[in-house]
Design a protein around this motif. Sequence first.
Motif, PDB file in Angstrom:
ATOM      1  N   GLY A  74       0.660  -1.121   0.122  1.00 20.42           N
ATOM      2  CA  GLY A  74       0.032  -0.146   0.057  1.00 20.42           C
ATOM      3  C   GLY A  74       0.868   1.294  -0.003  1.00 20.42           C
ATOM      4  O   GLY A  74       0.320   2.082  -0.887  1.00 20.42           O
ATOM      5  N   ALA A  75       1.811   1.161   0.688  1.00 15.52           N
ATOM      6  CA  ALA A  75       2.952   2.447   0.695  1.00 15.52           C
ATOM      7  C   ALA A  75       3.777   2.625  -0.255  1.00 15.52           C
ATOM      8  O   ALA A  75       4.037   3.658  -0.765  1.00 15.52           O
ATOM      9  CB  ALA A  75       3.757   2.380   1.901  1.00 15.52           C
ATOM     10  N   LEU A  76       3.788   1.768  -1.134  1.00 13.46           N
ATOM     11  CA  LEU A  76       4.552   1.796  -2.560  1.00 13.46           C
ATOM     12  C   LEU A  76       3.749   1.985  -3.791  1.00 13.46           C
ATOM     13  O   LEU A  76       4.206   2.014  -4.833  1.00 13.46           O
ATOM     14  CB  LEU A  76       5.621   0.387  -2.585  1.00 13.46           C
ATOM     15  N   THR A  77       2.421   1.552  -3.566  1.00 18.34           N
ATOM     16  CA  THR A  77       1.519   1.645  -4.795  1.00 18.34           C
ATOM     17  C   THR A  77       0.405   2.588  -4.655  1.00 18.34           C
ATOM     18  O   THR A  77       0.266   3.723  -5.279  1.00 18.34           O
ATOM     19  CB  THR A  77       1.211   0.262  -5.351  1.00 18.34           C
ATOM     20  N   LEU A  78      -0.374   2.268  -3.550  1.00 17.72           N
ATOM     21  CA  LEU A  78      -1.713   3.145  -3.435  1.00 17.72           C
ATOM     22  C   LEU A  78      -1.223   4.628  -3.091  1.00 17.72           C
ATOM     23  O   LEU A  78      -1.813   5.674  -3.280  1.00 17.72           O
ATOM     24  CB  LEU A  78      -2.559   2.576  -2.495  1.00 17.72           C
ATOM     25  N   LEU A  79      -0.323   4.536  -2.085  1.00 10.50           N
ATOM     26  CA  LEU A  79       0.244   5.976  -1.416  1.00 10.50           C
ATOM     27  C   LEU A  79       0.680   6.975  -2.406  1.00 10.50           C
ATOM     28  O   LEU A  79       0.143   7.941  -2.512  1.00 10.50           O
ATOM     29  CB  LEU A  79       0.938   5.728  -0.232  1.00 10.50           C
ATOM     30  N   PRO A  80       1.541   6.423  -3.321  1.00  8.61           N
ATOM     31  CA  PRO A  80       2.034   7.431  -4.253  1.00  8.61           C
ATOM     32  C   PRO A  80       1.101   7.881  -5.210  1.00  8.61           C
ATOM     33  O   PRO A  80       0.832   8.982  -5.958  1.00  8.61           O
ATOM     34  CB  PRO A  80       3.355   6.677  -4.769  1.00  8.61           C
ATOM     35  N   HIS A  81       0.399   6.852  -5.668  1.00  9.26           N
ATOM     36  CA  HIS A  81      -0.716   7.076  -6.710  1.00  9.26           C
ATOM     37  C   HIS A  81      -1.810   8.047  -6.127  1.00  9.26           C
ATOM     38  O   HIS A  81      -2.266   9.203  -6.998  1.00  9.26           O
ATOM     39  CB  HIS A  81      -1.694   5.774  -7.131  1.00  9.26           C
ATOM     40  N   LEU A  82      -2.215   8.133  -4.882  1.00  7.13           N
ATOM     41  CA  LEU A  82      -3.078   9.289  -4.410  1.00  7.13           C
ATOM     42  C   LEU A  82      -2.247  10.373  -4.334  1.00  7.13           C
ATOM     43  O   LEU A  82      -3.166  11.423  -4.355  1.00  7.13           O
ATOM     44  CB  LEU A  82      -3.416   8.808  -2.980  1.00  7.13           C
ATOM     45  N   LEU A  83      -1.233  10.482  -4.023  1.00  6.49           N
ATOM     46  CA  LEU A  83      -0.398  11.847  -4.070  1.00  6.49           C
ATOM     47  C   LEU A  83      -0.279  12.236  -5.377  1.00  6.49           C
ATOM     48  O   LEU A  83      -0.544  13.541  -5.381  1.00  6.49           O
ATOM     49  CB  LEU A  83       1.245  11.490  -3.617  1.00  6.49           C
ATOM     50  N   ILE A  84      -0.220  11.691  -6.552  1.00  2.19           N
ATOM     51  CA  ILE A  84      -0.049  12.077  -7.810  1.00  2.19           C
ATOM     52  C   ILE A  84      -1.418  12.610  -8.214  1.00  2.19           C
ATOM     53  O   ILE A  84      -1.592  13.442  -8.940  1.00  2.19           O
ATOM     54  CB  ILE A  84       0.251  10.978  -8.805  1.00  2.19           C
ATOM     55  N   ILE A  85      -2.704  11.653  -7.727  1.00  2.00           N
ATOM     56  CA  ILE A  85      -4.212  12.222  -8.130  1.00  2.00           C
ATOM     57  C   ILE A  85      -4.372  13.487  -7.416  1.00  2.00           C
ATOM     58  O   ILE A  85      -5.064  14.576  -8.010  1.00  2.00           O
ATOM     59  CB  ILE A  85      -4.898  11.025  -7.721  1.00  2.00           C
TER      60      ILE A  85
END
Length: 836
Positions: A815-826
Motif C-alpha cells: 500500500g505504501a509503495l503503490t496506493l499511497l504514491p498514486h493518491l499523492l499524484i492524483i
Amino acid sequence: MFFEKYINLVLGKPFTVLLSVFLLTLFLGWNAQQFSMDASADSLVVEGDADLEYSRVINSRYGAGDFVFVTYAPNLGLFTPPSLTRLKALKNELEQITNVESVDSIFDVPLFKAANVSLSEITNNIITLEFAGVDLSAASDDLMSSDAYRNVLLSEDGLTTALIVNFTPDTALASLLEERSALRELDRASQLTANQAIRLEEVEALSTAARVSAANQLHKDIADIRIILEKYRDNATIYLGGVPMIADDLVTFVRNDLFTFGAAILFFIIASLAYLFRKARYVAIPLLCGAAIAICVIGLLGLMDWAVTVISSNFISLLLIITVSLTVHLIVRFRELEVEQASLNHHERLKLTLQSMIKPCAYTSLTTIVAFGSLVISDIPPIIDFGWMMVMGVCCALLLTFLIFPAVLGLLPESSSRVMQKSIDITPSIGRFTQSNGPYILLVAGLLFVLSIIGISRLQVENSFIDYFDDSTEIYQGMVAIDQNMGGTTPLDVIIDMRPPNPFDLGQADAEFVDDPFAEDEYFDEFDDFGEEEEGDEEAYWFTSDKMQEIIAIHDYLDAMPETGKVLSLATLLNIAYELNEDEPLNSIELAVLYNKIPDSYKESLLKPYVSVVNDQIRFSIRVLETSEGLVRADLLEKIRQGLSDEFGYSGEQVHLTGMLVLYNNMLQSLFESQILTLGMVLLVITAMFLVLFRSWKLALIGIIPNILAALSVLGLMGWLGIPLDMMTITIAAISVGIGVDNTIHYMHRYKSRFPEFNNYVETMTYCHGSIGKAMYYTGFTIVAGFSILILSNFIPTIYFGLLTSLAMCLALTGALTLLPHLLIIFKPFKEEAPL
C-alpha cells in the motif's frame, strides 16, 4: 538546541554512551532472572467481571476447585487384578504430590447395586471397589450402569477410567482476591479512604505475585504428574487433560516456540541483512540494538515483577520488528549519503543521517505507541499488559537505537566502499508499475475494501481450546479422548435459585401418603421414630418430591443438548436412589429419612457439590464438549437461559451461569467490544497525528487510507478463512496499523522533503522509491523472511501470528509503495512551482 546536545553526546562521547548503555543493560539483565510467565487460568478471563466474582463465590460454596483428568486405558482390560493394582499404585503416587489434595477414582465411590441390598439398608452397607471379596464383574456392571460414574470415572465401554486429580486450594490467594474485590468495589463507588487506597495497592501487588507463584506451582505439579504418568505408559494408554493443564500448556507451547523458532528467526534475519547490505557492520548493529532492547525490556518486566502471559509472549518478536525497522532505515539513509554527500566526512554524514531521520522515526514510534496503546482500553488484564509492554518497549527501542547506532558506527572506520548495491531493483520497478497502472491500483484497492468489509462481517468472536493445537500433539489427542470417553473438557455450572416452597402444595406423591398415613410401607415402618429423632432437622425437609422431580427434569433438559457432555447434579443421585427403590420415586418423607441416614462423609462428597440448602440453591455441573461441531459459546449460554425460562418458568434473576466456559466467553465478547469497535478511534487519533506532522488535512487523509485498507484487509481475510478473533489474534489489528503507519510516515516525510527539489509528483515518486522505498522493502523482506518460519509450529496461534504478521507487513508495504504514491499524484497536496 536539544539536537545539538544529543549529537555532541553520541558522536563526541561514544565510549561514555556505550558504557552507560552497557551498565544499564547489565543491571536490567541481572533483573531479567525475575522475568516470569503467568500460566494461570485467570489469564484467560476478564478481571473485574461480575461473573468472575460470582464464580469464586460458587467455587467456595460448592467446594469446586482446580483439577486435571488422567485417563487410563490398560492394555489387559480394566477390571482385572493386575490392571487395578497398577491403577491403585498410580493413584497413590499422584496423591503424594505436595499440592495434590485428593485423587478421585473408581476405588473411592460407593457401589450401590453391587451391595445387593434394599434402599432402606444401603446406608449401612456401602461398599467400594477396595472392599475385600468384592465381585469385580458386579462392580464393573455397577459402575458402567450408574449415571453418576459413567463418562465421569468410567467410559461407556468400560475400557477407560479416569483419575480426577484435585489440587489443594490456595487459601492465601483466595483471601487476597476477596479483599481486592471488596476494595475495588469501594474504589468504583468512590468510597475508598486514604488507608484503604494504600492497602489496595499492596493487595494488588500481593495478589499478582501470589497468582504468578500459584501458576508456577501448578506448572511444577503438572510436570510432576507427567513424570509419574510416564512410568505407567508401557502397559496403558494415558492422557492428561483439564483447564489448568490447558492454560499451563499454552504457556509451555509458547515458551518452546520462542526457543525453537527464535534461533531460526534470528538466523533468517541475519541472512537477510547480510544479503541486503553485504557488510558485517550492518548486520551486527541491528542485532546489537535488538539484543540490548530485548534484555532491557525483559529486565524491566522482571524488576517490576510484571508477568508475561500467552497473549503478551510475542512482545519480543514485535520489538525485534520495530528495532530492525529503525536500524534499517538509518542504515539505508547513511549509505545514501555516502553516495550523495561524498565530500562530507564520516561524522558529518552520520550527523546528517540522524538529523534527517530522527523526526520521522520519532513519529513512527509515536504512532506505533498509539496503535498498541489502544489495547489498554480492554477489560482483559493480559491484553492491557501487552499494550503497556509494547508502549514501554517501543520507547526503549527508539531511545536505545538512537544511542547505540550512532555511537557504534561513529567508532568504526569509514567504509571503504561507498557504492550502493545495484542488485536489488525491485522498488524502482514498483514505482514504474505504479506510474503505468494507477487506475488498476485504485480498482484493486476498491475491490479489496469491499471484500474486506464482507470478510469482517463474517468474522467470528469464538474459538475452542482444542483449535489451538495440531492434531498430532498429545494435548489435542488428550482433549479428544476426554471428550469422547469422559464427557467433555470445559466446565460450565448452571446455578438455580429455587422458588420459595408452598407448604400447602404437597404434590401428588406426598398427598397420597398423607391420605393414608397408616399405609403399610416397609421403608417407613423401619423409620417410624423419625419424627422424634430428627425433630428440628430442617435440612432434611428441603428435599420434597416435587422439587426433586423438577430437578430431574432440568437435568434431562440440559443433558439433551448436543453441546453438553456429562451433566452431574442432585438428579444423578436421585436416579440411583429411585433405581434401588424398584424405579419408584420417593415421597418427601422418604427423601428426608434417606437424607438423615446418609453418613456425613458421603453427604460431603455426594450432596455438597450439587445443593446448598441454606441458600435454597441447586447446581448443575456440566462439561462442554470442545470437539462439538459448531460450538458457539454465546449461543449455548443464551439457549440455556432461554430454555430454563420457557420450559420451567425461571426468571433471569434465578438462573446463573458460571464456570470457565462463561468467563472465557465473556473474554471473547469483550475482545470485540473493546478492540474492533475502537479501531476507528485509533485511526482518527493517528490521522490527527498526521495532521500535526504534515500540517495538511489532505496529506493526513491520504496517509491514513492505505493503513485503513491494510488493517481491514487482515481482519477481512481472517473472516473469509474462518480464523476466529480470540485472545491470540486480537493484537493483529494493532500490529497492522503499527507497521503500516511506519511505512506511510517514512515515505510521506521523504516525499514532502524532496518535492520542492523535483517540483514534479512522478519524479519525486521515482526518487522516493529508489531511496526510502528500499529501506521499506529491506525491512519488510527481513521481517517476512524471519517470521514465515513460524508456520512450522505445532501451536496454531503461533502459526497465525507468523502468517498474519507477515501478511500485515506485505500489505502495508504494498500500500505504501503503490496506493499511497498514486493518491499523492492524483490529489496533488503540494503546490507545484511554475517553471522559470
